[in-house]
Design a protein around this motif. Structure first.
Motif, PDB file in Angstrom:
ATOM      1  N   GLY A 175       0.821  -1.204   0.000  1.00 10.79           N
ATOM      2  CA  GLY A 175       0.000   0.000   0.000  1.00 10.79           C
ATOM      3  C   GLY A 175       0.858   1.259   0.000  1.00 10.79           C
ATOM      4  O   GLY A 175       2.062   1.237  -0.272  1.00 10.79           O
ATOM      5  N   VAL A 176       0.240   2.385   0.299  1.00 14.87           N
ATOM      6  CA  VAL A 176       0.906   3.682   0.266  1.00 14.87           C
ATOM      7  C   VAL A 176       2.072   3.705   1.256  1.00 14.87           C
ATOM      8  O   VAL A 176       1.953   3.253   2.393  1.00 14.87           O
ATOM      9  N   ILE A 177       3.208   4.240   0.784  1.00 15.32           N
ATOM     10  CA  ILE A 177       4.366   4.408   1.675  1.00 15.32           C
ATOM     11  C   ILE A 177       4.106   5.613   2.559  1.00 15.32           C
ATOM     12  O   ILE A 177       3.822   6.723   2.071  1.00 15.32           O
ATOM     13  N   ILE A 178       4.191   5.407   3.833  1.00 17.37           N
ATOM     14  CA  ILE A 178       3.905   6.465   4.800  1.00 17.37           C
ATOM     15  C   ILE A 178       5.209   7.156   5.156  1.00 17.37           C
ATOM     16  O   ILE A 178       6.160   6.525   5.631  1.00 17.37           O
ATOM     17  N   GLY A 179       5.286   8.470   4.906  1.00 20.24           N
ATOM     18  CA  GLY A 179       6.488   9.236   5.211  1.00 20.24           C
ATOM     19  C   GLY A 179       6.501  10.526   4.420  1.00 20.24           C
ATOM     20  O   GLY A 179       5.671  10.749   3.529  1.00 20.24           O
ATOM     21  N   PRO A 184      14.563  17.624   4.675  1.00 28.61           N
ATOM     22  CA  PRO A 184      15.801  18.397   4.662  1.00 28.61           C
ATOM     23  C   PRO A 184      16.970  17.523   4.223  1.00 28.61           C
ATOM     24  O   PRO A 184      16.993  16.320   4.461  1.00 28.61           O
ATOM     25  N   GLU A 185      17.951  18.146   3.626  1.00 28.89           N
ATOM     26  CA  GLU A 185      19.111  17.389   3.176  1.00 28.89           C
ATOM     27  C   GLU A 185      19.923  16.875   4.367  1.00 28.89           C
ATOM     28  O   GLU A 185      19.927  17.440   5.450  1.00 28.89           O
ATOM     29  N   LEU A 186      20.561  15.715   4.154  1.00 32.54           N
ATOM     30  CA  LEU A 186      21.506  15.129   5.113  1.00 32.54           C
ATOM     31  C   LEU A 186      20.902  14.962   6.500  1.00 32.54           C
ATOM     32  O   LEU A 186      21.564  15.172   7.518  1.00 32.54           O
ATOM     33  N   THR A 187      19.648  14.576   6.531  1.00 36.14           N
ATOM     34  CA  THR A 187      18.957  14.399   7.810  1.00 36.14           C
ATOM     35  C   THR A 187      18.893  12.918   8.148  1.00 36.14           C
ATOM     36  O   THR A 187      18.542  12.082   7.312  1.00 36.14           O
ATOM     37  N   THR A 188      19.231  12.588   9.410  1.00 36.74           N
ATOM     38  CA  THR A 188      19.176  11.204   9.870  1.00 36.74           C
ATOM     39  C   THR A 188      17.842  10.924  10.535  1.00 36.74           C
ATOM     40  O   THR A 188      17.117  11.832  10.935  1.00 36.74           O
ATOM     41  N   GLY A 189      17.527   9.631  10.669  1.00 38.49           N
ATOM     42  CA  GLY A 189      16.355   9.223  11.437  1.00 38.49           C
ATOM     43  C   GLY A 189      15.029   9.434  10.751  1.00 38.49           C
ATOM     44  O   GLY A 189      13.990   9.422  11.403  1.00 38.49           O
ATOM     45  N   ILE A 190      15.014   9.616   9.445  1.00 36.94           N
ATOM     46  CA  ILE A 190      13.754   9.771   8.723  1.00 36.94           C
ATOM     47  C   ILE A 190      13.168   8.380   8.492  1.00 36.94           C
ATOM     48  O   ILE A 190      13.874   7.462   8.069  1.00 36.94           O
ATOM     49  N   THR A 191      11.885   8.183   8.791  1.00 33.86           N
ATOM     50  CA  THR A 191      11.270   6.857   8.701  1.00 33.86           C
ATOM     51  C   THR A 191      10.242   6.803   7.582  1.00 33.86           C
ATOM     52  O   THR A 191       9.558   7.790   7.298  1.00 33.86           O
ATOM     53  N   TYR A 192      10.165   5.633   6.957  1.00 28.61           N
ATOM     54  CA  TYR A 192       9.154   5.327   5.949  1.00 28.61           C
ATOM     55  C   TYR A 192       8.634   3.932   6.243  1.00 28.61           C
ATOM     56  O   TYR A 192       9.403   3.044   6.645  1.00 28.61           O
ATOM     57  N   ALA A 193       7.332   3.690   6.056  1.00 26.43           N
ATOM     58  CA  ALA A 193       6.740   2.391   6.393  1.00 26.43           C
ATOM     59  C   ALA A 193       5.526   2.139   5.516  1.00 26.43           C
ATOM     60  O   ALA A 193       4.967   3.058   4.908  1.00 26.43           O
ATOM     61  N   ILE A 194       5.144   0.858   5.465  1.00 31.20           N
ATOM     62  CA  ILE A 194       3.903   0.451   4.815  1.00 31.20           C
ATOM     63  C   ILE A 194       3.153  -0.462   5.780  1.00 31.20           C
ATOM     64  O   ILE A 194       3.739  -1.011   6.723  1.00 31.20           O
ATOM     65  N   MET A 195       1.891  -0.638   5.543  1.00 23.22           N
ATOM     66  CA  MET A 195       1.137  -1.624   6.303  1.00 23.22           C
ATOM     67  C   MET A 195       1.610  -3.013   5.882  1.00 23.22           C
ATOM     68  O   MET A 195       1.974  -3.235   4.726  1.00 23.22           O
ATOM     69  N   PRO A 196       1.626  -4.000   6.817  1.00 24.93           N
ATOM     70  CA  PRO A 196       2.063  -5.351   6.451  1.00 24.93           C
ATOM     71  C   PRO A 196       1.221  -5.896   5.295  1.00 24.93           C
ATOM     72  O   PRO A 196       0.012  -5.662   5.197  1.00 24.93           O
ATOM     73  N   VAL A 197       1.873  -6.638   4.423  1.00 31.84           N
ATOM     74  CA  VAL A 197       1.212  -7.233   3.255  1.00 31.84           C
ATOM     75  C   VAL A 197       0.982  -8.711   3.531  1.00 31.84           C
ATOM     76  O   VAL A 197       1.895  -9.414   4.011  1.00 31.84           O
ATOM     77  N   ALA A 198      -0.222  -9.198   3.267  1.00 27.59           N
ATOM     78  CA  ALA A 198      -0.556 -10.610   3.502  1.00 27.59           C
ATOM     79  C   ALA A 198       0.447 -11.516   2.795  1.00 27.59           C
ATOM     80  O   ALA A 198       0.805 -11.282   1.642  1.00 27.59           O
ATOM     81  N   PHE A 199       0.852 -12.585   3.533  1.00 31.54           N
ATOM     82  CA  PHE A 199       1.744 -13.634   3.052  1.00 31.54           C
ATOM     83  C   PHE A 199       3.189 -13.172   2.871  1.00 31.54           C
ATOM     84  O   PHE A 199       4.045 -13.978   2.526  1.00 31.54           O
ATOM     85  N   ALA A 200       3.468 -11.852   3.023  1.00 31.25           N
ATOM     86  CA  ALA A 200       4.832 -11.382   2.797  1.00 31.25           C
ATOM     87  C   ALA A 200       5.741 -11.858   3.928  1.00 31.25           C
ATOM     88  O   ALA A 200       5.381 -11.784   5.103  1.00 31.25           O
ATOM     89  N   THR A 201       6.891 -12.335   3.540  1.00 32.51           N
ATOM     90  CA  THR A 201       7.884 -12.758   4.530  1.00 32.51           C
ATOM     91  C   THR A 201       9.096 -11.833   4.548  1.00 32.51           C
ATOM     92  O   THR A 201       9.900 -11.879   5.464  1.00 32.51           O
ATOM     93  N   THR A 202       9.211 -10.971   3.518  1.00 31.49           N
ATOM     94  CA  THR A 202      10.317 -10.028   3.476  1.00 31.49           C
ATOM     95  C   THR A 202       9.909  -8.829   2.633  1.00 31.49           C
ATOM     96  O   THR A 202       8.960  -8.905   1.838  1.00 31.49           O
TER      97      THR A 202
END
Length: 999
Positions: A175-179, A184-202
């Motif tokens: 689904g939609v990537i959340i983030g 800002p440039e050269l910024t640490t700790g920025i997070t991106y996530a998706i909702m788990p996908v059925a049957f996905a193992t990786t």
């Protein structure tokens, strides 16, 4: 186990015994007993005796052996299988068994049976794994069953083992990537996530080039560090399992230089729990939180700060201080009255957020906590300095430079401030001179430019008569008397309460009124008026009270008067009118005259252009030598920053000979000047022409010798100075002013004597001219001819092209093609001549002709390198002269050497003669036939002209050629067709022989 015997007559009781390790559980003393056997190997006899009151019988014995008992089998299963939808089998591994099972059974639940799973009963148990049959059409999901194993020999079966079979499919597109899509440039700790996908193992993530994934790869969420600004692209993620990989989900992201806080979320500054700072901030201390980004290595590196930047006025720093006391009497600061600002004064100190609101969402990129229009925030904290003009409220407006005033731009003020001074909203405000952060100065004053007179004169234009800016008053600058901000609010007009005098040390000043007590010089015995504290050699108001005319009694006594009535500020406090009050009492003269008893000398020549201080620098008008003025001598001191010293000149004055030398005004004004004259002051007519300074003599072709002067003034052109310096002479107002003035004569050659209507221009920066006839194609010029070859002398109708813009200092025009269309190979300087019969200057293409008249590019009439001429006027000659005009060159028609001998190099047209660049186009066709010509009298093709243009060459050609002497009639001399005498009256001769029908 139960053991028993038959009843023995008369026996009343029975005694049983068992082997060691066995135990009698019940029945001791009776005919039957129950025992528990011992372990394997604990064998022996079971015995029993009967007894009564008479005695005990002999024992009856039974030998017993303990053997192992049969056990049900077991199995150790591995992981339950997972298979892809559509598979027909699944592997159920097992690792161990007990008691030798050789069969297995599976009892699926009803859901599995419905999906197509079939129960298994006593199937043969093969080696691991157990192959399970899976219905190919089963839907995805988890199916349950119970498995048991059996030893067919013992007949014993294990208990039930619960098993599952999971049927999965390739994961769907995440689904939609959340983030954030802008970070800002050269910024640490920025997070991106998706909702788990059925049957996905990786999960597999990618980020733009220059970005880095710091954690989370393989999971449905990652943490990244952004790249440099401009390293933009897509973040993608795919979900995968053993069945395959999904399509990618994509988020376009940009890495930007942060210009405001819009790129940052709450978590950039806040931590929900166990935060080290107040207000759940991630850093302890307000400034430290700001500096976590506003450093050279932070995301706000475009606006970095360090503690060293904090202003310590007069010492260091270029940004307003933070973490300093809000209340400071030295800098006249108070706790702000504005509520929101006051709330953010912590422990009595101002911090970054006192003035800045990091949560401000409007377009104000400075994030000010309130509107700073009119520098309202500055004035709130620095309220003692928020004063207006003194005269508007004399009781209050003292001690600081006025602010909040509309800038006039008239009178004693620049039209617009110069230097770095600004006018926010058109007003003079705090920020007109000060810059809150990143000030160009580093002494802690936060000024936009150095704190010297130039800062004051950015707005204040105090001028002496003649429009020259006044210098310092006896060497003292503005700040010697004025203090922009003074905690002592007694003195008016920002006058210091202590002035460092030139000769008397620091003196206290009381200047609280323009007149009367504590004014300029009030006549009391304290001598603390703003004027008298410095005076030690004046005739009036000295600081020791001992001046010859201390109270100015010669003028009726001036104690308590406004001194500026006679000594205005705009003359640096010299008497009103400056030099002329004493040296020129009969205005409108601007210099001392003979009639006034002075030696007038050359004043008349100089005074109309220059102010007195040009040559009398430091004398009068409050100059540095004011203390010794008057001195009964004529002081000649050249202003070191004035015109006399311009361009590195070192002017000197010879008081004996009355001459000046090394003076720019009397030089040739070259980049490296030559000081050619030492005029005598008493001879005002010693320089009346250009020649003494510029060493120019047009009649003798003598030029100033600089840059391109030699090309223009020298032979053969001999252009006059007025061609380019029209109207300029020794009496011109802007003559000898440090600039070189180029003014083209509107009726001169630059406009073809006024005929072309062009507007020639001079670019003093690039040092080139443009739209000048002299450097054009010349196609508008009138046609002209000379001698007996007559041309149609009419005006051209062809548009002109201004082909070149030569640089005066470095430019060079060395070929005709620079201005005119011409052959690829042109004659070179310095003679610019060509030799007939060779390849120099050959016309080989139509594009090499000017697009005028019958030139090749216009009509094609002369566009061949070997012009074909056919004579058909009688049968005798036929095509006798066919193809007899090879090697066409421009000088055939435009030669200036009419009558030059054959074989002599000839000038390419008029170049190098006085007829070049004279506003005319000249026709010079006639030289062949002067002295005679060779005529071909038989058929066949004539040889090239240059092999038959002398009598010797003609005779060597043999029969069919005749040498005809020069005609007596001068109009019949010469022909543009070598080999044809003028006596030929065929069409060729009439066309080219005398030129009467040309063009």
């Amino acid at each position: 186990m139960v053991y028993s015997i038959a009843a023995v007559p008369t026996a009343t009781s029975y005694t049983w015994s068992v082997p060691a390790g066995w135990a009698i559980n019940a029945g001791q003393g009776t005919l039957s007993m129950t025992a528990t056997s011992g372990s394997v190997g604990q064998n022996g006899n079971i015995s029993v005796t009967a007894s009564n009151t008479c005695g005990t019988s002999t024992a009856q014995t039974l030998a017993v052996t303990v053997v192992a008992a049969a056990q049900p089998p077991t199995i150790t299963l591995g992981s339950n299988p997972t298979v892809c939808q559509g598979s027909t089998s699944a592997n159920l591994p097992y690792s161990a068994t007990t008691n030798s099972p050789n069969q297995y059974s599976i009892d699926y639940n009803s859901t599995a049976n419905t999906a197509g799973f079939i129960d298994v009963v006593n199937a043969a148990l093969s080696a691991s794994p157990i192959i399970l049959t899976v219905p190919g059409g089963a839907a995805t999901g988890t199916y349950f069953g119970n498995l048991s194993v059996k030893n067919s020999t013992s007949g014993l079966s294990s208990g039930n083992y619960s098993i599952t079979v999971q049927i999965i499919a390739t994961p769907a597109t995440p689904g939609v990537i959340i983030g954030s899509n802008a970070v800002p440039e050269l910024t640490t700790g920025i997070t991106y996530a998706i909702m788990p996908v059925a049957f996905a193992t990786t999960y597999t993530w990618t980020v733009p080039s220059g970005w880095a994934i710091t954690s989370g790869q393989g999971s449905n969420g990652i943490t990244v560090t952004s790249g440099l600004a401009g390293q933009n692209g897509n973040i993608t993620v795919t979900a995968g399992n053993s069945c395959g990989t999904s399509a990618a989900s994509t988020l376009a992201v940009t890495s930007q230089v942060p210009t405001d806080h819009s790129l940052f979320g709450c978590s950039a500054c806040h931590i929900t729990h166990t935060s080290p700072g107040g207000a759940i901030t991630s850093t302890l201390g307000n400034a430290n939180l700001c500096l976590s980004c506003h450093v050279t290595t932070g995301v706000a590196s475009g606006k970095p700060f360090t503690n060293a930047d904090k202003a310590i006025p007069g010492t260091s720093g270029n940004s307003h201080a933070w973490d300093v006391a809000a209340l400071n009497s030295t800098y006249e600061t108070d706790v702000p009255t504005e509520t929101q600002m006051a709330l953010r004064v912590y422990s009595g100190e101002i911090v970054c957020s006192t003035c800045h609101d990091q949560h401000n969402s409007n377009a104000n990129v400075s994030y000010t906590r309130i509107s700073n229009t009119g520098d309202a925030m500055c004035k709130d904290c620095h309220s003692p300095r928020n004063v207006g003009r003194y005269l508007d409220n004399p009781g209050v407006n003292k001690g600081s430079h006025p602010v909040g005033l509309a800038y006039s731009g008239t009178g004693d003020f620049e039209a617009t401030p110069t230097g770095a001074v600004t006018l926010p909203g058109g007003n003079v405000e705090c920020s007109s001179c000060h810059q809150t952060h990143y000030a160009p100065t580093s002494d802690g004053t936060l000024l936009r430019q150095a704190n010297d007179d130039a800062l004051c004169t950015s707005c204040h234009t105090i001028f002496a008569s003649g429009g020259t800016p006044v210098g310092t008053h006896n060497g003292m600058n503005c700040s010697r008397c004025h203090q922009t901000h003074n905690t002592n609010k007694a003195n008016i007009y920002m006058i210091r309460n202590t002035i460092a005098t030139p000769n008397s040390g620091n003196k206290t000043v009381n200047f609280t009124a323009l007149t009367g007590t504590n004014s300029f010089a009030d006549g009391d015995a304290t001598y603390d008026g703003v004027c008298e504290v410095c005076h030690t050699t004046t005739n009036h108001y000295r600081n020791d009270g001992l001046a010859p005319d201390q109270s100015h009694t010669s003028q009726g006594g001036q104690n308590g008067a406004n001194c500026m009535g006679c000594h205005p500020h705009n003359s640096n406090f010299s008497p009103a009118g400056g030099c002329h009050d004493c040296h020129d009492s009969s205005k409108p003269h601007l210099y001392p005259t003979n009639a006034q008893g002075y030696n007038e000398g050359s004043h008349a020549v100089h005074a109309s252009k220059y102010v007195c201080s040009t040559c009398h620098f430091g004398h009068g008008s409050g100059g540095v030598s004011e203390g010794s003025h008057p001195s009964s001598t004529i002081n000649i001191v050249f202003n070191p920053a004035g015109l006399a010293a311009y361009n590195g000149a070192t002017p000197t004055w010879n008081s004996v000979n009355k001459t000046c030398s090394n003076v720019y005004c009397h030089s040739n004004a070259a980049a490296t000047p030559t000081y050619t004259t030492t005029p005598n002051w008493n001879d005002s007519n010693s320089i009346t022409t250009c020649q003494p300074c510029h060493v120019v003599d047009i009649a003798s072709s003598v030029s100033p010798g600089t840059a391109a002067h030699n090309k223009h003034v020298g032979a053969p052109y001999n252009f006059t100075c007025s061609t380019c310096h029209n109207g300029l002479n020794n009496n011109s107002p802007n003559h000898a002013d440090g600039t070189k003035d180029v003014v083209f004569d509107p009726n001169g050659l630059a406009t073809r004597n006024g005929a072309d209507g062009n507007s020639p221009a001079w670019n003093s920066g690039n040092r080139n001219c443009s739209q000048v006839y002299c450097h054009s194609t010349g196609t508008t010029s009138n046609r002209f001819s000379e001698g007996y070859a007559v041309w149609n002398n009419s005006a051209s109708t062809t548009a002109i092209t201004y082909a070149t813009t030569p640089n005066w200092s470095t430019g060079s025009i060395t070929a005709c093609g620079s201005c005119h269309a011409g052959p690829v190979t042109m004659p070179s300087g310095p003679s610019y001549t060509v030799q007939e019969g060779n390849n120099t200057g050959l016309v080989t293409a139509s594009s090499q002709y000017p697009n005028t008249g019958a030139h090749g590019s216009n009509t094609g009439a002369h566009s061949s390198p070997d012009q074909l001429i056919i004579l058909t006027e009688n049968a005798t000659y036929g095509n006798a002269l066919s193809h007899s005009w090879p090697f066409v060159q421009c000088f055939w028609c435009h030669n200036n050497d009419a009558g030059a001998a054959s074989g002599v190099p000839k000038k390419q047209g008029t170049y190098g003669t006085s007829k070049h660049v004279d506003g005319l186009t000249w026709y010079f066709p006639s030289w062949y036939g002067y002295g005679g010509g060779c005529e071909k009298t038989s058929g066949g093709q004539a040889p090239p002209y240059y092999t038959m243009d002398t009598q010797t060459e003609c005779n060597s050609l043999g029969s069919g050629y005749i040498w005809r002497p020069e005609p007596v009639d001068p109009e019949k001399k010469g022909s543009m067709v070598p080999g044809l005498g003028y006596s030929w009256f065929g069409p060729t001769n009439e066309h080219c022989g005398n030129g009467k029908n040309c063009w």
